[in-house]
Design an enzyme around this catalytic site. Structure first.
Site, mmCIF file in Angstrom:
data_model
loop_
_atom_site.group_PDB
_atom_site.id
_atom_site.type_symbol
_atom_site.label_atom_id
_atom_site.label_comp_id
_atom_site.label_asym_id
_atom_site.label_seq_id
_atom_site.Cartn_x
_atom_site.Cartn_y
_atom_site.Cartn_z
ATOM 1 N N HIS A 250 0.560 4.413 4.359
ATOM 2 C CA HIS A 250 -0.064 5.127 3.251
ATOM 3 C C HIS A 250 0.444 6.560 3.164
ATOM 4 C CE1 HIS A 250 -3.833 2.298 3.652
ATOM 5 N NE2 HIS A 250 -2.729 1.657 3.314
ATOM 6 N N SER B 46 0.818 -1.213 0.000
ATOM 7 C CA SER B 46 0.000 0.000 0.000
ATOM 8 C C SER B 46 0.855 1.267 0.000
ATOM 9 C CB SER B 46 -0.941 0.002 1.204
ATOM 10 O OG SER B 46 -1.782 -1.129 1.178
#
Length: 385
Positions: A245, A193
């Site tokens: 993230h 991610s």
């Protein structure tokens, strides 16, 4: 009978008689030679070349193969009391209470190279900052990331080539792991991610730095911002590493200004103009592009270096930012944001195993003959969920 002959009018035909035959040919007319038109030569402009995407699909294959190997090492029937999809044999999944993503146990992920801050800092296993980006917590986790990687990555690789996109993917993943390690030090972390958010961030910075050469740029900018905001908002749910993230996004956003800068059309027209065609000189890049390039390069080098030094010194970033933990999880009445590691106390009498979760004090009795340590750890993970 006398006839009045009609007058004979001489007629001369503009023709000539061939010596070899009696055929008549028209008189040759001399016409000026016609020059064929100059062929237009199309040259591919290096700075706007279209690449064949092969690296991003290779990354997808590598992540998938790594997950298959992880499931083979996991061997749920041997190391757990119960499994999902038993017909898969050693590739079957851990119970939902232990891993709702249909994947391996946390101990297997640690063995395969998951991000564990304690092992990075005290075990000198810095390579985990890279390897964790190639591991996934389950089938659902893998599918979501790989589909996003194909959609975002192939477009970027076509535009900018495999070298720049590959570097950006790896560096963004490292930046995401670094930020995750600084803020989430009690849990392990896996997934691509961070690298994916790096690609998203680079799309935004590429649009900004090449703003003048795009049409419909405002609509593109708003669309990108909305997509990024939605994905970051999902990160406030529990069991989602939003720090990875954010770290990946910031790394990719800065690298996009460095890697994806493009020359202005005026300079391209001047460079590829035909011989003898005079055009006014134009700069290759605009001033704002050069400023963004220099500032971003400095920030990404300083940021990654400083973050790595802080991590290796054992710094917990939460001590310097009391509210930052809300960026990864916001507690509500429906869920809690407890990131403390789970510990269990166990007692075993024959085939009876009593497992007590230390944080909650909840005790459950299992009948498991010859329980191994890995099976007991799996029961503990289920008990403390």
């Amino acid at each position: 009978m006398a006839t009045d002959p009609s007058p004979q009018i001489p007629v001369r035909a503009n023709s000539r008689r061939s010596r070899s035959s009696n055929s008549i040919h028209p008189v040759d007319v001399e016409t000026p030679p016609v020059r064929p038109p100059t062929p237009i030569v199309y040259r591919e402009i290096k700075h706007f070349k279209k690449w064949f995407p092969w690296l991003i699909p290779a990354f997808v294959v590598a992540n998938t193969v790594t997950f298959i190997v992880t499931m083979y090492v996991n061997d749920c029937p041997k190391n757990s009391a119960s499994c999902i999809a038993d017909f898969l044999g050693r590739f079957s999944f851990q119970p939902f209470r232990e891993n709702p993503l249909l994947g391996p146990s946390s101990s297997t992920l640690q063995k395969m190279g998951a991000l564990d801050v304690n092992k990075v800092v005290h075990g000198h296993q810095g390579w985990r900052l890279i390897t964790c980006n190639w591991l996934h917590g389950g089938v659902l986790h893998l599918l979501a990331n790989m589909l996003s990687l194909l959609v975002i990555g192939i477009r970027l690789e076509r535009e900018f080539g495999f070298i720049l996109v590959g570097l950006l993917y790896v560096i963004s993943g490292f930046g995401g792991s670094l930020m995750s390690a600084l803020f989430l030090q009690s849990n392990i972390s896996v997934g691509a991610s961070g690298a994916l958010f790096g690609l998203l961030g680079s799309m935004l910075s590429e649009l900004i730095t090449n703003w003048t050469i795009y049409a419909n740029k405002v609509a593109m900018f708003v669309t990108l911002v909305v997509i990024i905001a939605i994905n970051l908002a999902v990160g406030i749910l529990p069991h989602v590493d939003n720090f990875a993230h954010i770290g990946g996004f910031l790394s990719g956003f800065l690298l996009g200004f460095v890697f994806f800068i493009r020359p202005q059309f005026g300079w391209v027209s001047q460079r590829y103009a035909p011989p003898g065609h005079s055009v006014s000189p134009r700069p290759k890049f605009k001033k704002y592009q050069c400023i963004l390039w220099a500032v971003s390069l400095i920030l990404v080098i300083v940021g990654l270096t400083l973050g790595l030094v802080m991590l290796l010194r054992g710094v917990d970033a939460n001590d310097h930012c009391s509210w930052c933990h809300y960026l990864s999880c916001v507690p509500t009445s429906r869920w809690r944001c407890n990131t403390n590691p789970t510990f269990c106390s166990t007692t075993q009498l024959g085939s009876q195993v009593n497992v007590t979760c230390s944080p909650s004090g909840k005790t459950t009795t299992y009948f498991l003959p010859g329980a191994s340590n890995s099976q007991i750890q799996s029961l503990c993970s289920q008990q403390c969920r």
